[in-house]
Design an enzyme around this catalytic site. Structure first.
Site, mmCIF file in Angstrom:
data_model
loop_
_atom_site.group_PDB
_atom_site.id
_atom_site.type_symbol
_atom_site.label_atom_id
_atom_site.label_comp_id
_atom_site.label_asym_id
_atom_site.label_seq_id
_atom_site.Cartn_x
_atom_site.Cartn_y
_atom_site.Cartn_z
ATOM 1 N N SER A 145 0.844 -1.060 -0.166
ATOM 2 C CA SER A 145 0.039 -0.010 0.205
ATOM 3 C C SER A 145 1.055 1.479 0.218
ATOM 4 O O SER A 145 1.937 1.140 0.574
ATOM 5 C CB SER A 145 -0.945 0.013 1.075
ATOM 6 O OG SER A 145 -1.586 1.552 1.235
ATOM 7 N N TYR A 158 -2.678 -1.742 10.523
ATOM 8 C CA TYR A 158 -2.689 -1.864 8.930
ATOM 9 C C TYR A 158 -1.125 -1.254 8.391
ATOM 10 O O TYR A 158 -0.667 -1.937 7.463
ATOM 11 C CB TYR A 158 -3.612 -0.938 8.408
ATOM 12 C CG TYR A 158 -3.777 -0.908 6.709
ATOM 13 C CD1 TYR A 158 -4.269 -1.900 5.808
ATOM 14 C CD2 TYR A 158 -3.213 -0.062 6.022
ATOM 15 C CE1 TYR A 158 -4.144 -1.804 4.658
ATOM 16 C CE2 TYR A 158 -3.122 0.163 4.498
ATOM 17 C CZ TYR A 158 -3.881 -0.770 3.836
ATOM 18 O OH TYR A 158 -3.926 -0.997 2.651
#
Length: 269
Positions: A145, A158
């Site tokens: 990401s 995350y």
């Protein structure tokens, strides 16, 4: 180097979390470029829907839990029995951020997201390496990401998993290069997918995402392009790389976000 129509010809690619979003878009691109694809997921119903959308005899679904080492063993045995090889693995399955302050992040969220986003990739890489080594090489693409390239508030767990993928990717790339196994990571910015619509209310269209210099969110197919490039022999000299597909978000602050639309337009045209 191959053409877009055939550069994955004869290659067998496994894509986790392949029944929707980026995974499904990547599966479609693999087929377009001549490859065979095995999409995996926990839900057989969604798997059937994905196969119907892909509409190809070279697309297959396997029910699979990335957090289970045994499920990985079964998956790779099935793929080897059916196709005889695995040329590419796309570790795409993941859970989204919980949007909680660091001090309020729960142990449940920590353990659950870690199990899928990081441990699941670890298990998959360990499982596929012997298969690729025996075949003389392959390509592993880990979908991280843009939040694994910069600090992003309210995403402690995350972010930890997506930054962790960078470490796994680089170490494996160094250790496996002499085996002909390339390992790279792709770092999407905000992407329009069913998951981001549900979790963040993401909206398509120009001007709907000022934080990115291009001013919009990505389509899943734009991330798939980077993934299939890394799977192909066009990327034969690319390993240990981190490719940001984020509309310039990690390059710096968008002029419009920094200055406002009117002043940015006046100064930059």
């Amino acid at each position: 180097m191959g053409t877009l129509e055939n550069r994955l010809q004869g290659k067998v690619v496994v894509i986790t979390g392949g029944t929707s979003g980026i995974g499904l878009a990547a599966a479609a691109r693999v087929l377009e470029e001549g490859g065979t694809v095995v999409v995996t997921g926990r839900d057989s119903g969604r798997g059937a829907d994905a196969l119907a959308e892909l509409d190809s005899g070279r697309a297959h679904f396997a029910q699979h839990d990335v957090t289970s080492r045994e499920s990985w063993r079964v998956l790779l045995d099935q793929v080897a029995e059916r196709h005889g090889r695995v040329d590419g693995l796309v570790n795409n399955a993941g859970r989204s951020a919980t949007a909680a302050p660091f001090e309020q992040e729960s142990q449940e969220a920590w353990e659950g997201i870690l199990a899928t986003n990081l441990s699941g990739v670890f298990h998959g890489m360990q499982a596929v390496i012997p298969v690729m080594r025996e075949a003389g090489g392959g390509s592993i693409v880990n979908v991280s990401s843009a939040g694994g390239l910069v600090g992003l508030p309210l995403t402690a767990t995350y972010a930890a998993t997506k930054w962790g993928l960078r470490g796994l990717t680089r170490v494996a790339a160094l250790e496996l290069a002499h085996r002909g196994i390339r390992v790279n990571s792709v770092h999407p910015g905000m992407v329009y997918t069913p998951m981001t619509v549900e979790s963040a209310g993401v909206v398509e269209g120009e001007g709907n995402y000022p934080p990115a210099p291009v001013g919009r969110v990505a389509g899943a197919g734009e991330i798939a392009g980077a993934i299939t490039y890394l799977l192909s022999d066009d990327a034969s000299y690319t390993t240990g790389a981190e490719i940001a597909v984020d509309g310039g978000w990690t390059a710096g602050i968008s002029p419009r976000a920094l200055l406002g639309d009117e002043l940015a337009a006046a100064l930059l045209g």
